[in-house]
Write an enzyme that holds these catalytic residues in place. Structure first.
Site, mmCIF file in Angstrom:
data_model
loop_
_atom_site.group_PDB
_atom_site.id
_atom_site.type_symbol
_atom_site.label_atom_id
_atom_site.label_comp_id
_atom_site.label_asym_id
_atom_site.label_seq_id
_atom_site.Cartn_x
_atom_site.Cartn_y
_atom_site.Cartn_z
ATOM 1 N N GLU A 1 0.960 -1.524 -0.129
ATOM 2 C CA GLU A 1 -0.174 0.592 0.087
ATOM 3 C C GLU A 1 0.962 1.207 0.080
ATOM 4 O O GLU A 1 1.956 1.206 -0.216
ATOM 5 C CB GLU A 1 -0.826 0.114 0.820
ATOM 6 C CG GLU A 1 -0.348 -0.284 2.671
ATOM 7 C CD GLU A 1 -0.732 0.772 3.493
ATOM 8 O OE1 GLU A 1 -1.935 2.094 3.254
ATOM 9 O OE2 GLU A 1 -1.041 0.193 4.263
ATOM 10 N N ASP B 1 -16.577 5.184 14.627
ATOM 11 C CA ASP B 1 -15.794 5.495 13.403
ATOM 12 C C ASP B 1 -15.345 4.316 13.653
ATOM 13 O O ASP B 1 -14.585 3.523 13.945
ATOM 14 C CB ASP B 1 -14.354 6.391 14.121
ATOM 15 C CG ASP B 1 -13.403 6.330 12.848
ATOM 16 O OD1 ASP B 1 -12.962 5.433 12.349
ATOM 17 O OD2 ASP B 1 -11.818 7.308 13.136
ATOM 18 N N ALA C 1 -12.749 1.641 6.599
ATOM 19 C CA ALA C 1 -13.837 0.876 4.939
ATOM 20 C C ALA C 1 -12.880 -0.747 5.456
ATOM 21 O O ALA C 1 -12.635 -1.091 4.134
ATOM 22 C CB ALA C 1 -13.312 1.749 4.518
ATOM 23 N N ASP C 2 -11.378 -0.823 5.759
ATOM 24 C CA ASP C 2 -10.978 -1.101 5.465
ATOM 25 C C ASP C 2 -11.519 -2.842 5.700
ATOM 26 O O ASP C 2 -11.387 -3.595 5.950
ATOM 27 C CB ASP C 2 -9.641 -1.923 6.364
ATOM 28 C CG ASP C 2 -8.689 -0.540 6.190
ATOM 29 O OD1 ASP C 2 -8.324 -0.146 4.961
ATOM 30 O OD2 ASP C 2 -7.559 -0.360 6.890
ATOM 31 N N LYS D 1 -3.425 -1.920 15.767
ATOM 32 C CA LYS D 1 -2.224 -1.748 17.124
ATOM 33 C C LYS D 1 -3.917 -0.969 18.246
ATOM 34 O O LYS D 1 -4.604 -0.866 17.765
ATOM 35 C CB LYS D 1 -2.244 0.269 16.673
ATOM 36 C CG LYS D 1 -1.035 0.255 15.625
ATOM 37 C CD LYS D 1 -0.357 1.724 15.646
ATOM 38 C CE LYS D 1 1.183 1.742 14.656
ATOM 39 N NZ LYS D 1 0.885 1.845 13.552
HETATM 40 N N1 PSU Z 1 -2.244 1.816 11.029
HETATM 41 C C1 PSU Z 1 -1.091 1.594 10.915
HETATM 42 N N2 PSU Z 1 -0.485 1.970 10.213
HETATM 43 C C2 PSU Z 1 -1.227 2.622 9.233
HETATM 44 C C3 PSU Z 1 -2.416 2.877 9.007
HETATM 45 C C4 PSU Z 1 -3.115 2.070 9.783
HETATM 46 O O1 PSU Z 1 -0.379 0.979 11.627
HETATM 47 O O2 PSU Z 1 -0.212 3.011 7.897
HETATM 48 C C5 PSU Z 1 -3.119 3.352 7.179
HETATM 49 C C6 PSU Z 1 -3.284 1.713 6.662
HETATM 50 O O3 PSU Z 1 -3.664 2.277 4.753
HETATM 51 C C7 PSU Z 1 -4.467 1.912 7.256
HETATM 52 C C8 PSU Z 1 -5.662 3.600 7.029
HETATM 53 O O4 PSU Z 1 -5.855 0.737 5.746
HETATM 54 O O5 PSU Z 1 -4.535 4.261 7.922
HETATM 55 C C9 PSU Z 1 -6.870 3.444 7.226
HETATM 56 O O6 PSU Z 1 -7.149 3.888 7.977
HETATM 57 P P1 PSU Z 1 -8.368 4.471 8.296
HETATM 58 O O7 PSU Z 1 -8.736 4.300 10.117
HETATM 59 O O8 PSU Z 1 -8.874 6.235 8.381
HETATM 60 O O9 PSU Z 1 -9.800 3.570 7.995
HETATM 61 MN MN MN Z 2 -12.308 6.165 10.185
#
Ligand code: PSU
Ligand code: MN
Length: 307
Positions: free
Chosen positions: A25, A139, A142-143, A160
């Protein structure tokens, strides 16, 4: 292939010849790590994949084109622009492509584009999930929906504890996503090999991971498979250092009223700052470790002629 997709020659050739490819990614480059460590890591992780017998395809959106495979120059560009690049989730890619913009691909969009390019497996650091306090903020990354819907195997080091790991696993169960511990019974917690929660299955070899991937594809199950590969013990962060840093980062995030897509990048940067950079070293090492397992698994997947 759709008209927005550009598959790098080397990657297209590997796919046409049924050779192993591993997706990577780009949000981890632009929003997950600072420059220049982000570029250095992104280039080295590609090398780890090559050293383990597969072709790397770092995924991003550049000038409205979905790129499966970046050049060194493009990786450098993403690393230098950092958070100025739009963080692209599923909701963003139609507008980004229509307008000819750049987008950093999260786990979600990397899975989508990998699937469009017929790439089967993807290595990253950590996935997004259910945030702490999601019962009021809603919150949820979307993953998790993408894992429910797109048939790509994702090798990560867990998530994490900026997230609610228990609720993240509950969500994945509801959505029918298998969660596999690689060489462990536990689902790992990114900086630590154990989260206190169990994975659904333990698997000890890349060949076994490939068997599960192939079974899922033969049955045409619609979702992905999540592999939690624990950080090597020598790079783990002591709990008494990382946990208070995460708690403090969340407190500050709430105090500043940071919301939505800014939340995860803010927390990642804050944790790094509060641990004096130690968390970044752990983060880099676990990405290499995931790339190795993903490449070895890609090699095994391609030994099966029926895929
Ligand atoms: N968690 C990590 N490192 C990252 C991310 C998440 O430890 O770089 C990044 C990844 O690209 C993940 C995104 O898909 O953050 C998720 O963001 P959100 O929580 O806004 O969906
Ligand atoms: Mn989010």
């Amino acid at each position: 292939m759709n008209k927005y997709l550009d598959v790098k020659d080397e990657v297209a050739q590997a796919i046409a010849n049924n050779q192993p490819v591993v997706a990577l990614e780009s949000t981890i480059i632009s929003h997950g790590m600072p420059y220049p460590q982000n570029v250095d890591t992104a280039l080295k992780v590609e090398k780890v994949i090559r050293d383990n017998g597969a072709i790397p395809a770092t995924i991003a959106i550049i000038n409205g084109r979905l790129k499966a495979g970046l050049s060194e120059y493009e990786i450098e560009y993403f690393g230098k622009k950092g958070p100025d690049i739009l963080k692209a989730s599923r909701r963003d890619i139609a507008a980004i492509c229509a307008r000819g913009l750049d987008g950093a691909c999260t786990v979600t969009t990397t899975m989508m584009i990998a699937h469009m390019a017929h790439i089967k497996i993807f290595a990253t650091g950590g996935i997004g999930g259910v945030h702490r306090g999601a019962e009021t903020t809603m919150d949820i990354s979307a993953d998790l929906e993408e894992l429910a819907n797109t048939p790509v195997m994702v090798v990560c080091a867990g998530c994490k504890s900026i997230l609610d790991i228990g609720l993240t696993l509950e969500y994945l169960e509801t959505k029918g996503v298998p969660v596999i511990g690689y060489g462990t019974d536990d689902f790992p917690a990114f900086y630590n090999s154990k989260s206190g929660f169990k994975a659904d299955y333990r698997v000890d070899t890349p060949a076994e991971l490939a068997e599960i991937y192939n079974a899922s594809r033969i049955m045409d199950l619609k979702g992905g498979i999540l592999v939690g590969n624990p950080i090597p013990t020598e790079f783990e962060m002591p709990a008494d250092i990382i946990n208070p840093a995460i708690d403090k980062a969340i407190e500050e995030c709430n105090r500043l009223g940071i919301k939505g897509k800014e939340t995860t990048p803010f927390l990642l940067a804050k944790v790094k700052e509060l641990t004096g950079g130690d968390s970044l070293d752990s983060n880099i090492q676990l990405v290499y470790n995931n790339a190795k397992v993903a490449a070895q698994t890609a090699v095994e997947i391609h030994k099966h002629k029926y895929i």
